[in-house]
Design a protein around this motif. Structure first.
Motif, PDB file in Angstrom:
ATOM      1  N   ILE A 108       5.242 -14.831 -36.975  1.00  0.00           N
ATOM      2  CA  ILE A 108       6.292 -14.514 -36.462  1.00  0.00           C
ATOM      3  C   ILE A 108       5.843 -13.050 -35.684  1.00  0.00           C
ATOM      4  CG2 ILE A 108       8.817 -13.781 -36.885  1.00  0.00           C
ATOM      5  CD1 ILE A 108       8.895 -15.952 -39.279  1.00  0.00           C
ATOM      6  N   ASN A 109       5.081 -12.192 -36.312  1.00  0.00           N
ATOM      7  CA  ASN A 109       5.184 -10.821 -35.744  1.00  0.00           C
ATOM      8  C   ASN A 109       4.253 -11.080 -34.406  1.00  0.00           C
ATOM      9  OD1 ASN A 109       5.301  -7.900 -36.294  1.00  0.00           O
ATOM     10  ND2 ASN A 109       2.766  -8.130 -36.182  1.00  0.00           N
ATOM     11  N   ASP A 110       3.340 -11.881 -34.877  1.00  0.00           N
ATOM     12  CA  ASP A 110       2.297 -12.047 -33.347  1.00  0.00           C
ATOM     13  C   ASP A 110       3.123 -12.740 -32.395  1.00  0.00           C
ATOM     14  OD1 ASP A 110       0.028 -11.390 -34.824  1.00  0.00           O
ATOM     15  OD2 ASP A 110      -0.633 -13.426 -35.356  1.00  0.00           O
ATOM     16  N   VAL A 111       3.979 -13.543 -32.808  1.00  0.00           N
ATOM     17  CA  VAL A 111       5.123 -14.186 -31.525  1.00  0.00           C
ATOM     18  C   VAL A 111       5.995 -13.026 -30.898  1.00  0.00           C
ATOM     19  CG1 VAL A 111       6.816 -15.593 -31.181  1.00  0.00           C
ATOM     20  CG2 VAL A 111       4.917 -16.290 -32.547  1.00  0.00           C
ATOM     21  N   LEU A 112       6.408 -12.131 -31.794  1.00  0.00           N
ATOM     22  CA  LEU A 112       6.934 -11.035 -31.178  1.00  0.00           C
ATOM     23  C   LEU A 112       6.316 -10.171 -30.592  1.00  0.00           C
ATOM     24  CD1 LEU A 112       9.417 -10.148 -34.406  1.00  0.00           C
ATOM     25  CD2 LEU A 112      10.140 -10.981 -32.087  1.00  0.00           C
ATOM     26  N   LEU A 113       5.110  -9.602 -30.849  1.00  0.00           N
ATOM     27  CA  LEU A 113       4.073  -8.996 -30.022  1.00  0.00           C
ATOM     28  C   LEU A 113       3.977  -9.640 -28.479  1.00  0.00           C
ATOM     29  CD1 LEU A 113       1.363  -7.895 -32.536  1.00  0.00           C
ATOM     30  CD2 LEU A 113       2.965  -6.372 -31.449  1.00  0.00           C
ATOM     31  N   SER A 114       3.824 -10.568 -28.357  1.00  0.00           N
ATOM     32  CA  SER A 114       3.594 -11.401 -27.163  1.00  0.00           C
ATOM     33  C   SER A 114       4.889 -11.794 -26.447  1.00  0.00           C
ATOM     34  CB  SER A 114       2.571 -12.282 -27.337  1.00  0.00           C
ATOM     35  OG  SER A 114       3.139 -13.446 -28.233  1.00  0.00           O
ATOM     36  N   ALA A 115       6.088 -11.636 -27.189  1.00  0.00           N
ATOM     37  CA  ALA A 115       7.142 -12.245 -26.390  1.00  0.00           C
ATOM     38  C   ALA A 115       7.778 -11.390 -25.377  1.00  0.00           C
ATOM     39  CB  ALA A 115       8.323 -12.432 -27.559  1.00  0.00           C
ATOM     40  N   PRO A 116       8.042 -11.897 -24.246  1.00  0.00           N
ATOM     41  CA  PRO A 116       8.883 -10.874 -23.150  1.00  0.00           C
ATOM     42  C   PRO A 116      10.073 -10.057 -23.692  1.00  0.00           C
ATOM     43  CG  PRO A 116       8.362 -13.022 -22.498  1.00  0.00           C
ATOM     44  CD  PRO A 116       8.386 -13.335 -23.844  1.00  0.00           C
ATOM     45  N   SER A 117       9.990  -8.917 -23.361  1.00  0.00           N
ATOM     46  CA  SER A 117      10.972  -8.043 -23.967  1.00  0.00           C
ATOM     47  C   SER A 117      12.532  -8.571 -23.435  1.00  0.00           C
ATOM     48  CB  SER A 117      10.996  -6.736 -23.408  1.00  0.00           C
ATOM     49  OG  SER A 117      10.859  -6.532 -22.015  1.00  0.00           O
ATOM     50  N   ALA A 145      14.605  -1.275 -31.352  1.00  0.00           N
ATOM     51  CA  ALA A 145      14.061  -1.363 -32.810  1.00  0.00           C
ATOM     52  C   ALA A 145      13.337  -2.517 -32.978  1.00  0.00           C
ATOM     53  CB  ALA A 145      15.198  -1.062 -33.690  1.00  0.00           C
ATOM     54  N   VAL A 146      13.873  -3.682 -32.476  1.00  0.00           N
ATOM     55  CA  VAL A 146      13.039  -4.868 -32.627  1.00  0.00           C
ATOM     56  C   VAL A 146      11.942  -5.177 -31.975  1.00  0.00           C
ATOM     57  CG1 VAL A 146      13.425  -7.573 -32.179  1.00  0.00           C
ATOM     58  CG2 VAL A 146      15.352  -6.216 -32.934  1.00  0.00           C
ATOM     59  N   LEU A 147      11.787  -4.348 -30.847  1.00  0.00           N
ATOM     60  CA  LEU A 147      10.318  -4.248 -30.091  1.00  0.00           C
ATOM     61  C   LEU A 147       9.172  -3.384 -30.947  1.00  0.00           C
ATOM     62  CD1 LEU A 147      11.730  -4.071 -26.383  1.00  0.00           C
ATOM     63  CD2 LEU A 147      10.532  -6.041 -27.502  1.00  0.00           C
ATOM     64  N   ALA A 148      10.036  -2.314 -31.689  1.00  0.00           N
ATOM     65  CA  ALA A 148       9.127  -1.567 -32.238  1.00  0.00           C
ATOM     66  C   ALA A 148       8.365  -2.016 -33.598  1.00  0.00           C
ATOM     67  CB  ALA A 148       9.724   0.079 -32.627  1.00  0.00           C
ATOM     68  N   ILE A 149       9.171  -3.030 -34.257  1.00  0.00           N
ATOM     69  CA  ILE A 149       8.772  -3.393 -35.426  1.00  0.00           C
ATOM     70  C   ILE A 149       7.592  -4.116 -35.356  1.00  0.00           C
ATOM     71  CG2 ILE A 149       9.402  -5.428 -37.261  1.00  0.00           C
ATOM     72  CD1 ILE A 149      12.161  -4.847 -36.824  1.00  0.00           C
ATOM     73  N   PRO A 150       6.994  -5.196 -34.695  1.00  0.00           N
ATOM     74  CA  PRO A 150       5.721  -5.733 -34.733  1.00  0.00           C
ATOM     75  C   PRO A 150       4.761  -4.734 -34.593  1.00  0.00           C
ATOM     76  CG  PRO A 150       7.062  -6.210 -32.720  1.00  0.00           C
ATOM     77  CD  PRO A 150       8.070  -5.641 -33.643  1.00  0.00           C
ATOM     78  N   VAL A 151       4.950  -3.796 -33.900  1.00  0.00           N
ATOM     79  CA  VAL A 151       3.747  -2.832 -33.542  1.00  0.00           C
ATOM     80  C   VAL A 151       3.466  -2.115 -34.629  1.00  0.00           C
ATOM     81  CG1 VAL A 151       3.076  -0.780 -31.787  1.00  0.00           C
ATOM     82  CG2 VAL A 151       4.499  -2.539 -30.942  1.00  0.00           C
ATOM     83  N   THR A 152       4.490  -1.493 -35.166  1.00  0.00           N
ATOM     84  CA  THR A 152       4.254  -0.429 -36.627  1.00  0.00           C
ATOM     85  C   THR A 152       3.803  -1.562 -37.676  1.00  0.00           C
ATOM     86  OG1 THR A 152       6.654  -0.939 -37.069  1.00  0.00           O
ATOM     87  CG2 THR A 152       6.089   1.090 -36.030  1.00  0.00           C
ATOM     88  N   ALA A 201       4.289   2.716 -30.703  1.00  0.00           N
ATOM     89  CA  ALA A 201       5.570   2.189 -30.768  1.00  0.00           C
ATOM     90  C   ALA A 201       6.581   2.700 -29.905  1.00  0.00           C
ATOM     91  CB  ALA A 201       6.269   1.856 -32.177  1.00  0.00           C
ATOM     92  N   VAL A 202       6.423   4.176 -29.894  1.00  0.00           N
ATOM     93  CA  VAL A 202       7.379   4.896 -29.031  1.00  0.00           C
ATOM     94  C   VAL A 202       6.984   4.527 -27.541  1.00  0.00           C
ATOM     95  CG1 VAL A 202       7.985   7.283 -28.356  1.00  0.00           C
ATOM     96  CG2 VAL A 202       8.021   6.583 -30.774  1.00  0.00           C
ATOM     97  N   ALA A 203       5.712   4.624 -27.096  1.00  0.00           N
ATOM     98  CA  ALA A 203       5.109   4.316 -26.054  1.00  0.00           C
ATOM     99  C   ALA A 203       5.519   3.144 -25.547  1.00  0.00           C
ATOM    100  CB  ALA A 203       3.576   4.518 -26.037  1.00  0.00           C
ATOM    101  N   ARG A 204       5.668   1.792 -26.401  1.00  0.00           N
ATOM    102  CA  ARG A 204       5.718   0.553 -26.052  1.00  0.00           C
ATOM    103  C   ARG A 204       7.471   0.440 -25.530  1.00  0.00           C
ATOM    104  NH1 ARG A 204       7.396  -3.998 -25.012  1.00  0.00           N
ATOM    105  NH2 ARG A 204       7.182  -6.059 -25.919  1.00  0.00           N
ATOM    106  N   ILE A 205       8.280   1.341 -26.008  1.00  0.00           N
ATOM    107  CA  ILE A 205       9.633   0.956 -26.157  1.00  0.00           C
ATOM    108  C   ILE A 205      10.261   1.829 -25.072  1.00  0.00           C
ATOM    109  CG2 ILE A 205       9.998  -0.021 -28.431  1.00  0.00           C
ATOM    110  CD1 ILE A 205      11.558   2.498 -29.265  1.00  0.00           C
ATOM    111  N   SER A 206       9.652   3.159 -24.862  1.00  0.00           N
ATOM    112  CA  SER A 206      10.403   3.921 -24.098  1.00  0.00           C
ATOM    113  C   SER A 206      10.436   3.770 -22.516  1.00  0.00           C
ATOM    114  CB  SER A 206       9.635   5.476 -24.304  1.00  0.00           C
ATOM    115  OG  SER A 206       8.185   5.006 -23.857  1.00  0.00           O
ATOM    116  N   GLY A 207       9.796   2.617 -22.061  1.00  0.00           N
ATOM    117  CA  GLY A 207       9.680   2.307 -20.651  1.00  0.00           C
ATOM    118  C   GLY A 207      10.462   1.021 -20.527  1.00  0.00           C
TER     119      GLY A 207
END
Length: 284
Positions: A108-117, A145-152, A201-207
């Motif tokens: 599930i984490n791999d799916v979230l990592l690659s899922a379109p935001s 927060a949901v986008l940050a979870i799989p990265v961390t 994760a911050v870099a991932r979600i900030s933009g």
């Protein structure tokens, strides 16, 4: 041509193609950065950080409310998502390992990592915005927060797996409970790597723009109400860049430059910490 010469020629061909592809990618990146710097620096001024987003066709305005909104939602997203990611990564590395539940969580984490935001944005829109009846900064922060979870989660699991097994065995030999070993031995040993994951994760979600379009939307005015729409840089850039007003377009360029420089600084910091961790690991 001998067989050895044929191999050398083929190796040189593929090496040349790889270098051409690399050069093309770097050239495109350099062109994007040059354009961004050229247009973005022209709008840099104290007013950019001290004034609110202006009304249409106004020469006076800034991005203060958008910068504040992005900072608030990113901070809340990290504060909510990072503990979940760190604890889940700890479970996968130290407790679940090869269990069926751990395998399902990794998938599930791999799916979230690659899922379109945008999918995450639609999900939060359906479960929160629709039921609340309005857009809000809280919904935007939750989508981040949901986008940050799989990265961390991924970073925490990988860093804990790098901790030498001897450190764990030594703690167990002294009679420490598993939770004490995790808190007192594993977390300090993997601290740099976990912090690196948080920065990434911050870099991932900030933009991110798409999730906030469906959750936080935008607000032209200063707002600290988390239960109402709130301005944020990605959405402001999106809306201003599409507008016919030159002053809004200039603000969009400057906002894009701010986000780019922020993400660049976070990425460099994360990679520096990761390199430091690897050097420390090699020193052992």
């Amino acid at each position: 041509m001998t067989r050895r010469g044929y191999r050398k020629a083929k190796n040189a061909l593929f090496l040349g193609l790889s270098m051409v592809a690399t050069a093309a990618g770097l050239a495109a990146l350099a062109a994007i950065l040059f354009t961004l710097l050229t247009h973005g620096l022209a709008g840099m001024s104290p007013a950019l950080f001290t004034r609110m987003t202006p009304p249409p066709d106004s020469s006076q305005g800034g991005l203060l409310n958008a910068i504040f909104g992005s900072a608030v939602m990113t901070a809340i997203g990290i504060l909510v998502g990072s503990p979940i990611g760190v604890l889940a990564g700890t479970y996968l590395a130290e407790y679940g390992r090869n269990s069926r539940l751990a395998t399902a969580v990794r998938f599930i984490n791999d799916v979230l990592l690659s899922a379109p935001s945008i999918i995450i944005g639609l999900f939060i829109y359906e479960i929160l915005v629709v039921r609340m009846g309005h857009f809000s900064a809280l919904a935007g922060a939750l989508s981040l927060a949901v986008l940050a979870i799989p990265v961390t989660l991924r970073t925490t699991e990988d860093m804990l797996n790098l901790v030498p097994i001897g450190m764990k065995d030594s703690s167990a030999a002294l009679g420490a409970y598993p939770w004490r070993t995790t808190i007192s031995i594993l977390y300090p040993a993997a601290r740099s790597g976990i912090v690196t994951g948080l920065l990434l994760a911050v870099a991932r979600i900030s933009g991110e723009t798409a999730p906030l379009l469906f959750t936080a939307l935008n607000n032209q005015f200063w707002s600290t109400n988390l239960n109402a729409p709130m301005a944020n840089l990605p959405v402001v850039i999106f809306q201003f860049a599409l507008s016919p007003y030159a002053d809004w377009q200039q603000l969009a360029w400057s906002g894009a430059l701010i986000i780019t420089l922020t993400i660049l600084a976070l990425s460099i910091s994360a990679r520096t910490l990761l390199a430091l961790l690897h050097r420390q690991g090699s020193g052992r």
